[in-house]
Design a protein around this motif. Structure first.
Motif, short mmCIF file in Angstrom:
data_model
loop_
_atom_site.label_atom_id
_atom_site.label_comp_id
_atom_site.label_asym_id
_atom_site.label_seq_id
_atom_site.Cartn_x
_atom_site.Cartn_y
_atom_site.Cartn_z
N ALA A 24 0.84 -1.20 0.00
CA ALA A 24 0.00 0.00 0.00
C ALA A 24 0.87 1.25 0.00
CB ALA A 24 -0.92 -0.01 1.22
N TYR A 25 1.95 1.24 0.78
CA TYR A 25 2.88 2.39 0.79
C TYR A 25 3.55 2.56 -0.56
CZ TYR A 25 7.04 5.12 1.59
OH TYR A 25 8.04 6.06 1.49
N ASP A 26 3.94 1.46 -1.19
CA ASP A 26 4.60 1.53 -2.49
C ASP A 26 3.70 2.19 -3.52
OD1 ASP A 26 6.74 1.00 -4.29
OD2 ASP A 26 5.59 -0.70 -5.08
N GLY A 27 2.43 1.87 -3.51
CA GLY A 27 1.50 2.52 -4.44
C GLY A 27 1.25 3.96 -4.08
N TRP A 28 1.16 4.27 -2.79
CA TRP A 28 0.88 5.62 -2.33
C TRP A 28 2.04 6.58 -2.61
CZ3 TRP A 28 3.29 8.59 1.44
CH2 TRP A 28 2.61 9.73 1.85
N VAL A 29 3.26 6.11 -2.40
CA VAL A 29 4.42 7.00 -2.51
C VAL A 29 4.74 7.35 -3.96
CG1 VAL A 29 6.32 5.34 -2.64
CG2 VAL A 29 6.64 7.47 -1.39
N ARG A 30 4.21 6.60 -4.91
CA ARG A 30 4.44 6.91 -6.32
C ARG A 30 3.81 8.23 -6.73
NH1 ARG A 30 5.98 2.00 -9.38
NH2 ARG A 30 6.24 0.40 -7.79
N ARG A 31 2.85 8.71 -5.94
CA ARG A 31 2.26 10.02 -6.22
C ARG A 31 3.26 11.14 -5.97
NH1 ARG A 31 -3.17 10.12 -2.83
NH2 ARG A 31 -1.86 9.02 -1.36
N TYR A 32 4.30 10.84 -5.21
CA TYR A 32 5.29 11.85 -4.84
C TYR A 32 6.63 11.58 -5.53
CZ TYR A 32 1.78 12.74 -1.34
OH TYR A 32 0.60 13.02 -0.73
N ALA A 33 6.58 11.11 -6.75
CA ALA A 33 7.80 10.79 -7.49
C ALA A 33 8.63 12.03 -7.81
CB ALA A 33 7.45 10.06 -8.78
N ALA A 34 8.02 13.19 -7.78
CA ALA A 34 8.74 14.43 -8.07
C ALA A 34 9.65 14.86 -6.92
CB ALA A 34 7.76 15.54 -8.41
N ASP A 35 9.64 14.13 -5.81
CA ASP A 35 10.53 14.46 -4.70
C ASP A 35 12.00 14.39 -5.11
OD1 ASP A 35 8.46 14.90 -2.98
OD2 ASP A 35 8.64 12.98 -1.92
N ILE A 36 12.30 13.61 -6.12
CA ILE A 36 13.69 13.46 -6.54
C ILE A 36 14.22 14.75 -7.18
CG2 ILE A 36 13.22 12.55 -8.84
CD1 ILE A 36 15.58 10.61 -8.34
N LEU A 37 13.33 15.58 -7.68
CA LEU A 37 13.78 16.81 -8.35
C LEU A 37 14.51 17.75 -7.41
CD1 LEU A 37 10.70 17.54 -10.61
CD2 LEU A 37 12.88 16.50 -11.24
N GLY A 38 14.02 17.90 -6.19
CA GLY A 38 14.69 18.76 -5.22
C GLY A 38 16.06 18.22 -4.83
#
Length: 104
Positions: A24-38
């Motif tokens: 469930a966390y793996d699916g949820w955290v994919r919404r925040y894939a743009a975190d890598i940009l910072g």
């Protein structure tokens, strides 16, 4: 030992989460894939200022190679901090009604 998130007695991974909660966390955290940009941006700035700025100031190029390691270290550190922050955020998020343990 119960799961950290759902409090059910199931086989746990090294973080203390069961397989269902980890999925469930793996699916949820994919919404925040743009975190890598910072994190990548901070690493880029470190490489630019340290790796390119030090030779410009007259230091040897060997010393400036530290900028590459500083950039990689900052990316790795920021990604680890981001992952820790997102796990805490996921734990604070409310369970969907169908997943509440002990409820019918």
């Amino acid at each position: 030992m119960p799961c950290v998130r759902c409090r059910e007695d199931k086989p746990l991974d090294k973080r203390g989460w069961c397989v269902e909660c980890e999925n469930a966390y793996d699916g949820w955290v994919r919404r925040y894939a743009a975190d890598i940009l910072g994190a990548a941006g901070v690493g880029l700035v470190m490489v630019l200022f340290v790796g390119l700025g030090l030779p410009w100031l007259g230091l040897p190029h060997i010393v400036a190679l530290g900028g590459i390691f500083a950039g990689a270290g900052s990316i790795a550190g920021l990604m680890k901090l981001n992952a820790r922050r997102r796990r805490k955020q996921f734990l604070l998020e409310a369970f969907p009604r169908a997943y509440l343990p002990g409820k019918s």
